[in-house]
Write an enzyme that holds these catalytic residues in place. Structure first.
Site, PDB file in Angstrom:
ATOM      1  N   ASP A 342       3.928  -7.115  -1.003  1.00  0.00           N
ATOM      2  CA  ASP A 342       2.398  -7.077  -0.555  1.00  0.00           C
ATOM      3  C   ASP A 342       1.969  -5.912  -1.693  1.00  0.00           C
ATOM      4  O   ASP A 342       2.596  -5.215  -2.434  1.00  0.00           O
ATOM      5  CB  ASP A 342       2.295  -6.663   0.962  1.00  0.00           C
ATOM      6  CG  ASP A 342       0.841  -6.081   1.084  1.00  0.00           C
ATOM      7  OD1 ASP A 342       0.145  -7.016   0.773  1.00  0.00           O
ATOM      8  OD2 ASP A 342       0.946  -5.065   1.426  1.00  0.00           O
ATOM      9  N   ASP A 566       3.424  -3.855   4.957  1.00  0.00           N
ATOM     10  CA  ASP A 566       3.018  -2.817   5.631  1.00  0.00           C
ATOM     11  C   ASP A 566       2.306  -3.076   6.765  1.00  0.00           C
ATOM     12  O   ASP A 566       2.041  -2.257   7.615  1.00  0.00           O
ATOM     13  CB  ASP A 566       2.653  -1.586   4.705  1.00  0.00           C
ATOM     14  CG  ASP A 566       1.285  -1.736   4.251  1.00  0.00           C
ATOM     15  OD1 ASP A 566       0.450  -0.994   4.465  1.00  0.00           O
ATOM     16  OD2 ASP A 566       0.840  -2.768   3.966  1.00  0.00           O
ATOM     17  N   ASP A 570       1.346  -8.816   7.362  1.00  0.00           N
ATOM     18  CA  ASP A 570       2.351  -9.091   6.689  1.00  0.00           C
ATOM     19  C   ASP A 570       3.548  -9.370   7.766  1.00  0.00           C
ATOM     20  O   ASP A 570       4.482  -9.812   7.127  1.00  0.00           O
ATOM     21  CB  ASP A 570       2.864  -7.691   5.772  1.00  0.00           C
ATOM     22  CG  ASP A 570       1.806  -7.281   4.595  1.00  0.00           C
ATOM     23  OD1 ASP A 570       1.574  -8.386   4.001  1.00  0.00           O
ATOM     24  OD2 ASP A 570       1.522  -6.080   4.629  1.00  0.00           O
TER      25      ASP A 570
END
Length: 680
Positions: A342, A566, A570
């Site tokens: 990410d 995080d 996600d």
């Protein structure tokens, strides 16, 4: 002259506003935990009594209670499995514990019971906490919404009663109750829960909005386009649950042969007891031989061959800020051969920072001597406006605002020790910016495209060019005007973590392939950051389901993918991946509970190190399995071919257990982490 802020060490990231009210199952609310705790306490009371020579009546009943409290649940589960014609190691361990007690090894059997009861309690707790976080995600969406009727009246209704085609009013500061499209109004919406974008997104008529996202300072009328059960936030919940249920359970190495070993050991034990009886041997001697066989053949050493290296690696990783949730996860970390990362909050800090100061008026640059405070060459202009002056004006005007960009500007001014004048007549226009009176001058700070529509001339053209340059570089441009005249442009961006590039390089070396960047942020910002860290495969503008699809594509191609993220957005990808790792400080509750491991201190550099540590732990498991197999084979052959004295059998069995246990404990040493760092 352009002024660029030098990167400073990242401070502790503040939690992002994408976390739901926390629901947590208490440990002792679980019956498994209560039974395991009772068994452990009873064992710890009985053991010193036995070792200090107390009479058997003092510690015997305590051991019996240990067997009962810690063993009844795995026994019942094992019996249910037997009804389905399967035999698991848990039931075998209960039989082995009872067999040990039958031949006088009561303490050994009780220890086995405690180990398995504790393991079951930890598994139950992990399952409950994950379910808590998934249910808590639903709290991100409001329970009620303001529906507008055809006659203009308002009514407060539960969000689940909203239907496609309804119009809802979203006031400033409220969470949006349904997925839909803006019919009227303008505002900025924080949709980090869905896309992971670090900054609020301007919303106008015709723009799409999502349930659970947070409205800014403007009022919106939104036409509902999806049922509550089909909203993006509801689909995130469904994807997490589905991925958690359907992801094939990865088993420890020894569990892959569990059925065959269990059945074979039971058959062999019965044969060792029955065959001598058939040839006229005494029942007592046959039973003693069979129990000795069960003890020496029991997989205690094999279980310990697997667990100590993995548990030691878990403990070592924990000391260095990496929480690995189970031995299965530690084993899987060493298997990964692909990585998906990410962007916001993972490779970056997740908090916008002022990166550029561009005064527009005047020309001649001079050094103002503030490089050490974070400025790489401040431009002192001929009319006296410096980079500091530009920042001070913007910060004074933005000081009353709660917008993330305003906080970034004010924080930058405070970092440089600038004194801020008092702002009067403050006003905020959603999607445009703020205005305020500072030292008798009207200062406007906001979006260049909106503010420059009101002005013209050479300075405005130059401001537009500077803003375009910053935006092309992946930054958010903020224009500053004084009395209607553009005086400077600020560049704001989410700052890269200091160890991001090194982590990407290390993961590429470990897995043999470069990581993939999966982000909901805009393509320009994603491409800029990817270029800085050396990632070439960039997929931007993704919704949570798109991230899952990208991970599943790699999994179908035969890769075992590690996903590092995080946010709530996600979580589905973390659940669907072979191994999910979450950033701990800024991570949402859902991401932290869904992930298999958590980087507690947000130190990216520990990710490749823990992967390398996992690979070392797996090599230790193989070593221990060889040692355990040699001991078990030798003792079993001795018991079958000759007469193995029970004390010697117990000594050999316990000796092999101690050897493999000590070998695994080598991974507790600091040297093991240092070697893993060198490899990773």
């Amino acid at each position: 002259m352009p002024t660029t802020l030098i990167e400073r060490p990242a401070p502790s990231a503040a939690p992002r506003p994408d976390t739901a009210p926390r629901r947590r199952t208490r440990v002792f609310a679980l019956p498994e935990a209560r039974w395991a705790a009772a068994a452990t306490v009873l064992f710890l009371i009985a053991l010193p009594l036995q070792l200090t020579g107390a009479p058997a009546w003092a510690w015997g009943p305590l051991y019996a209670l240990t067997y009962a409290t810690g063993g009844w649940e795995p026994t019942w589960a094992g019996l249910r499995a037997l009804r389905e014609k399967t035999l698991d190691v848990d039931l075998l361990m209960i039989v082995a514990a009872l067999g040990a007690a039958a031949v006088g090894q009561v303490m050994d059997g009780a220890l086995l019971i405690v180990i398995f009861a504790t393991s079951g309690a930890l598994e139950a707790l992990a399952t409950a906490r994950t379910a808590d976080s998934v249910r808590g995600l639903l709290d991100l969406a409001p329970t009620t919404a303001t529906r507008l009727l055809d006659d203009g009246r308002e009514e407060n209704v539960p969000t689940e009663r909203l239907a496609v085609g309804d119009t809802v009013l979203v006031r400033p500061g409220e969470r949006i109750g349904a997925d839909g499209r803006v019919l009227d109004g303008a505002s900025e919406v924080d949709q980090a829960t869905i896309t992971g974008e670090p900054l609020p997104v301007a919303k106008e008529v015709g723009d799409e909005v999502f349930a659970g996202t947070l409205n800014g300072t403007g009022a919106l009328r939104v036409k509902v386009e999806r049922d509550a059960s089909d909203s993006v936030i509801a689909r995130i919940v469904a994807m997490v649950e589905e991925a958690s249920e359907t992801k094939a359970p990865t088993q420890l190495f020894i569990e892959k042969v569990e059925q065959r070993y269990s059945i074979g050991m039971v058959i062999a034990t019965l044969a060792v007891f029955a065959v001598p009886l058939a040839f006229g041997a005494a029942v007592t001697s046959s039973l003693l031989r069979a129990m000795t066989f069960m003890i020496v053949a029991s997989p205690c050493a094999v279980v310990l061959a697997t667990m100590p290296p993995l548990l030691s690696a878990i403990a070592n990783a924990g000391r260095h800020g990496v929480l690995v949730k189970s031995a299965v996860v530690m084993e899987r970390l060493g298997q990964v051969d692909g990585v998906a990362l990410d962007k916001t909050g993972t490779l970056t800090e997740g908090t916008p920072r002022v990166t550029d100061l561009r005064p527009l008026t005047g020309s001649g640059p001079t050094d103002d001597g503030l490089t050490g405070s974070g400025i790489a060459g401040s431009g002192l202009t001929t009319d006296g406006l410096t980079a500091d002056g530009l920042l001070a004006l913007a910060a004074a005007a933005e000081h009353p605002s709660e917008h993330p960009l305003a906080r970034a500007i004010v924080d930058a001014a405070r970092t440089r020790g600038l004194a801020l004048a008092t702002a009067e007549n403050f006003a905020s226009a959603p999607g445009i910016g703020v205005t305020a009176t500072v030292d008798g001058r009207t200062v406007a700070v906001g979006a260049p495209a909106r503010l420059l529509n009101r002005t013209g001339g050479a300075v405005a053209a130059r401001a537009a060019a500077v803003a375009a340059e910053l935006e092309t570089g992946g930054r958010t441009a903020v224009l500053v005007e004084v009395d209607g005249v553009p005086v400077g442009v600020l560049g704001i961006a989410d700052r890269l973590r200091p160890d991001a590039a090194a982590t990407v390089t290390a993961l590429t070396a470990l897995t043999g392939t470069a990581p993939v960047l999966l982000t909901g942020d805009n393509p320009r910002a994603a491409a800029r950051l990817a270029a800085e860290v050396g990632i070439t495969d960039v997929r931007a503008g993704l919704l949570p389901q798109d991230k899952v699809t990208a991970v599943q594509e790699q999994e179908r191609a035969g890769r075992k993918v590690l996903v590092l993220g995080d946010g709530v957005n996600d979580a589905p990808a973390l659940a669907a991946a072979h191994t999910g790792v979450a950033m701990g400080r800024a991570g949402s509750d859902l991401a932290l509970e869904t992930a298999d491991a958590v980087i507690v201190r947000d130190e990216l550099a520990t990710v490749p190190v823990v992967v390398a540590l996992s690979r070392r732990a797996r090599s230790f498991v193989v070593q221990n399995l060889v040692i355990a197999s040699v001991f078990i084979s030798a003792l079993v052959v001795w018991d079958l071919v000759a007469t193995l004295p029970l004390p010697l059998g117990v000594l050999g069995h316990e000796g092999s257990t101690v050897i493999v246990g000590l070998n695994g404990l080598r991974l507790l040493r600091e040297a093991a982490w240092a070697r893993a760092r060198a490899e990773g």
